[in-house]
Design an enzyme around this catalytic site. Structure first.
Site, PDB file in Angstrom:
ATOM      1  N   ARG A 139      -4.913  -1.986   8.725  1.00 43.96           N
ATOM      2  CA  ARG A 139      -6.101  -2.880   8.552  1.00 43.96           C
ATOM      3  C   ARG A 139      -5.793  -3.882   7.282  1.00 43.96           C
ATOM      4  O   ARG A 139      -4.601  -3.853   6.885  1.00 43.96           O
ATOM      5  CB  ARG A 139      -7.487  -2.181   8.260  1.00 43.96           C
ATOM      6  CG  ARG A 139      -7.042  -1.335   6.815  1.00 43.96           C
ATOM      7  CD  ARG A 139      -8.427  -0.519   6.528  1.00 43.96           C
ATOM      8  NE  ARG A 139      -8.154   0.170   5.291  1.00 43.96           N
ATOM      9  CZ  ARG A 139      -8.060   1.694   5.653  1.00 43.96           C
ATOM     10  NH1 ARG A 139      -8.410   2.129   6.830  1.00 43.96           N
ATOM     11  NH2 ARG A 139      -7.710   2.357   4.640  1.00 43.96           N
ATOM     12  N   LEU A 140      -6.638  -5.074   7.499  1.00 44.36           N
ATOM     13  CA  LEU A 140      -6.303  -6.162   6.650  1.00 44.36           C
ATOM     14  C   LEU A 140      -6.892  -5.886   5.110  1.00 44.36           C
ATOM     15  O   LEU A 140      -6.390  -6.746   4.319  1.00 44.36           O
ATOM     16  CB  LEU A 140      -6.756  -7.521   7.245  1.00 44.36           C
ATOM     17  CG  LEU A 140      -6.159  -7.992   8.525  1.00 44.36           C
ATOM     18  CD1 LEU A 140      -6.686  -9.366   9.015  1.00 44.36           C
ATOM     19  CD2 LEU A 140      -4.372  -7.689   8.423  1.00 44.36           C
ATOM     20  N   ASN A 200     -10.522  -2.999  -5.743  1.00 42.11           N
ATOM     21  CA  ASN A 200     -10.055  -2.033  -6.535  1.00 42.11           C
ATOM     22  C   ASN A 200     -10.685  -1.784  -7.934  1.00 42.11           C
ATOM     23  O   ASN A 200     -10.205  -0.863  -8.713  1.00 42.11           O
ATOM     24  CB  ASN A 200      -8.377  -2.617  -6.771  1.00 42.11           C
ATOM     25  CG  ASN A 200      -7.525  -2.517  -5.413  1.00 42.11           C
ATOM     26  OD1 ASN A 200      -6.645  -3.056  -5.292  1.00 42.11           O
ATOM     27  ND2 ASN A 200      -7.779  -1.421  -4.679  1.00 42.11           N
ATOM     28  N   ARG A 254      -0.021   7.594  -2.843  1.00 43.21           N
ATOM     29  CA  ARG A 254       0.305   8.895  -1.931  1.00 43.21           C
ATOM     30  C   ARG A 254       1.618   9.225  -1.908  1.00 43.21           C
ATOM     31  O   ARG A 254       2.323  10.292  -2.282  1.00 43.21           O
ATOM     32  CB  ARG A 254       0.107   8.428  -0.467  1.00 43.21           C
ATOM     33  CG  ARG A 254      -1.321   8.618  -0.035  1.00 43.21           C
ATOM     34  CD  ARG A 254      -1.531   8.010   1.392  1.00 43.21           C
ATOM     35  NE  ARG A 254      -1.880   6.542   1.139  1.00 43.21           N
ATOM     36  CZ  ARG A 254      -1.526   5.926   2.143  1.00 43.21           C
ATOM     37  NH1 ARG A 254      -1.182   6.263   3.574  1.00 43.21           N
ATOM     38  NH2 ARG A 254      -1.494   4.447   1.991  1.00 43.21           N
ATOM     39  N   ARG A 266       2.071  -4.498   6.318  1.00 45.25           N
ATOM     40  CA  ARG A 266       1.255  -3.716   5.342  1.00 45.25           C
ATOM     41  C   ARG A 266       1.973  -2.451   5.460  1.00 45.25           C
ATOM     42  O   ARG A 266       2.303  -2.054   6.275  1.00 45.25           O
ATOM     43  CB  ARG A 266      -0.219  -3.430   5.697  1.00 45.25           C
ATOM     44  CG  ARG A 266      -1.069  -2.560   5.083  1.00 45.25           C
ATOM     45  CD  ARG A 266      -2.273  -2.356   5.602  1.00 45.25           C
ATOM     46  NE  ARG A 266      -2.737  -1.479   4.348  1.00 45.25           N
ATOM     47  CZ  ARG A 266      -4.271  -1.624   4.002  1.00 45.25           C
ATOM     48  NH1 ARG A 266      -4.935  -2.557   4.588  1.00 45.25           N
ATOM     49  NH2 ARG A 266      -4.794  -0.830   3.228  1.00 45.25           N
ATOM     50  N   ASP A 305       0.865  -1.194   0.065  1.00 41.53           N
ATOM     51  CA  ASP A 305      -0.012   0.079   0.062  1.00 41.53           C
ATOM     52  C   ASP A 305       0.843   1.131  -0.051  1.00 41.53           C
ATOM     53  O   ASP A 305       2.093   1.160   0.600  1.00 41.53           O
ATOM     54  CB  ASP A 305      -0.743   0.003   1.381  1.00 41.53           C
ATOM     55  CG  ASP A 305      -2.010   1.074   1.113  1.00 41.53           C
ATOM     56  OD1 ASP A 305      -2.477   1.369  -0.087  1.00 41.53           O
ATOM     57  OD2 ASP A 305      -2.639   1.314   2.080  1.00 41.53           O
ATOM     58  N   GLY A 306       0.372   2.199  -0.640  1.00 42.06           N
ATOM     59  CA  GLY A 306       0.784   3.703  -0.420  1.00 42.06           C
ATOM     60  C   GLY A 306       1.512   4.282  -1.612  1.00 42.06           C
ATOM     61  O   GLY A 306       2.230   5.058  -1.674  1.00 42.06           O
ATOM     62  N   ASN A 307       1.362   3.382  -2.484  1.00 41.17           N
ATOM     63  CA  ASN A 307       1.711   3.695  -3.860  1.00 41.17           C
ATOM     64  C   ASN A 307       1.428   5.151  -4.648  1.00 41.17           C
ATOM     65  O   ASN A 307       2.051   6.074  -5.071  1.00 41.17           O
ATOM     66  CB  ASN A 307       1.515   2.705  -5.171  1.00 41.17           C
ATOM     67  CG  ASN A 307       1.978   1.347  -4.970  1.00 41.17           C
ATOM     68  OD1 ASN A 307       3.113   1.255  -4.150  1.00 41.17           O
ATOM     69  ND2 ASN A 307       1.594   0.524  -5.669  1.00 41.17           N
TER      70      ASN A 307
HETATM   71  C1  FPP Z   1      -2.151   0.122  -3.160  1.00 35.18           C
HETATM   72  O1  FPP Z   1      -1.571   1.280  -3.186  1.00 35.18           O
HETATM   73  C2  FPP Z   1      -1.473  -0.519  -4.535  1.00 35.18           C
HETATM   74  C3  FPP Z   1      -2.408  -1.165  -5.230  1.00 35.18           C
HETATM   75  C4  FPP Z   1      -3.646  -1.069  -5.222  1.00 35.18           C
HETATM   76  C5  FPP Z   1      -1.591  -2.027  -6.284  1.00 35.18           C
HETATM   77  C6  FPP Z   1      -0.262  -2.681  -5.985  1.00 35.18           C
HETATM   78  C7  FPP Z   1       0.276  -2.803  -7.322  1.00 35.18           C
HETATM   79  C8  FPP Z   1       1.643  -2.649  -7.628  1.00 35.18           C
HETATM   80  C9  FPP Z   1       2.799  -2.593  -6.574  1.00 35.18           C
HETATM   81  C10 FPP Z   1       2.150  -2.880  -8.986  1.00 35.18           C
HETATM   82  C11 FPP Z   1       1.556  -4.466  -9.694  1.00 35.18           C
HETATM   83  C12 FPP Z   1       2.523  -5.152 -10.396  1.00 35.18           C
HETATM   84  C13 FPP Z   1       2.825  -6.311 -10.094  1.00 35.18           C
HETATM   85  C14 FPP Z   1       3.995  -6.985 -10.844  1.00 35.18           C
HETATM   86  C15 FPP Z   1       2.062  -7.252  -9.148  1.00 35.18           C
HETATM   87  P1  FPP Z   1      -2.528   2.504  -3.441  1.00 35.18           P
HETATM   88  O2  FPP Z   1      -2.559   3.054  -4.617  1.00 35.18           O
HETATM   89  O3  FPP Z   1      -3.794   2.108  -2.786  1.00 35.18           O
HETATM   90  O4  FPP Z   1      -1.923   3.756  -2.651  1.00 35.18           O
HETATM   91  P2  FPP Z   1      -2.731   4.834  -1.741  1.00 35.18           P
HETATM   92  O5  FPP Z   1      -3.055   4.272  -0.386  1.00 35.18           O
HETATM   93  O6  FPP Z   1      -1.572   5.914  -1.604  1.00 35.18           O
HETATM   94  O7  FPP Z   1      -3.724   5.580  -2.377  1.00 35.18           O
END
Ligand code: FPP
Length: 231
Positions: free
Chosen positions: A182-183, A59, A15, A176, A11-13
């Site tokens: 949370r899960l 998602n 942000r 996480r 998580d956190g991509n």
């Molecule tokens: C949650 O971060 C992350 C995801 C919903 C996707 C995770 C996917 C990857 C890391 C790449 C996929 C690639 C492979 C090879 C499996 P978020 O976007 O919910 O972050 P946020 O909470 O900051 O909005």
């Protein structure tokens, strides 16, 4: 002891990217590079199974553009990394609602699974369009169907039997990233006695050192599984 099965909510991509003035999807791109690093590290450390939450049943509510980027990253990863995964003797599994995915992604997944079918090392699982409630629902449905077909009786249900119907095995360490605690519908049954580590570090910053640190913390914990002594 090294945890046998590590499961990670990456998580956190979004942000991470936004804080740096980039679009959210840039975080997913950087996050994919981290997948490679963490898979390699887990394999080197002797982890038996690594399960990564790549896309949840919830998602699907994300904007189409973001979904498209996520599918394309998964596809490219499976196409480009297959040789390297084979070199590392890694088996691949995908769990989740496969029939909801586009044909081209399903084909890439199938090809990747087939090419790694003979591998005997770490089992790498991507949870894709996955939700634990969905998994449990499928298990209940399959068991009910087996009852109707006369193959089993309702009283034969037990924890061990239930686990035969599930898609993943028991989790030892659940990590996480991204600060939430949370899960989020991830491996709910399998995490009943998992040691959980919630870190503020966002996935695109989570590296091999963070994984080793989480394992150190796991090793310092006393696992009693409801009893009085450490197991
Ligand atoms: C949650 O971060 C992350 C995801 C919903 C996707 C995770 C996917 C990857 C890391 C790449 C996929 C690639 C492979 C090879 C499996 P978020 O976007 O919910 O972050 P946020 O909470 O900051 O909005």
């Amino acid at each position: 002891m090294i945890p046998k099965h590590i499961a990670i909510v990456m998580d956190g991509n979004g942000r991470w990217a936004q804080r740096r003035g980039h679009p959210r999807v840039f975080g997913h791109v950087r996050g994919t590079a981290r997948v490679k690093m963490i898979v390699r590290e887990a394999q080197m450390l002797g982890v038996e199974a690594l399960t990564l939450y790549a896309f949840s049943t919830e998602n699907w509510r994300r904007p189409e553009h973001e979904r498209r980027v996520l599918w394309s990253l998964l596809k490219k990863f499976l196409q480009r990394e297959i040789g390297e995964l084979a070199r590392q003797n890694i088996r691949l599994r995908i769990i989740g609602e496969r029939d909801r995915l586009d044909d081209d992604i399903r084909e890439v997944i199938q090809r990747a699974e087939q090419s790694l079918a003979g591998m005997t090392g770490m089992e790498l699982t991507f949870a894709v369009s996955y939700g634990a409630r969905l998994e449990l629902m499928h298990a209940a449905r399959s068991f009910a169907e087996a009852c109707i077909a006369g193959q089993v009786t309702p009283s034969s249900m037990s924890v061990a039997v239930m686990e035969q119907y599930l898609w993943a095995r028991e989790v030892d360490l659940l990590i996480r990233t991204g600060g939430e605690k949370r899960l989020s519908n991830f491996l709910l049954w399998q995490s009943a006695y998992a040691e959980c580590i919630f870190t503020e570090c966002c996935w695109p910053d989570f590296g091999p050192r963070d994984l080793r640190q989480a394992i150190d913390e796991f090793q310092g914990r006393e696992r009693r599984f409801g009893g009085l002594d450490a197991c």
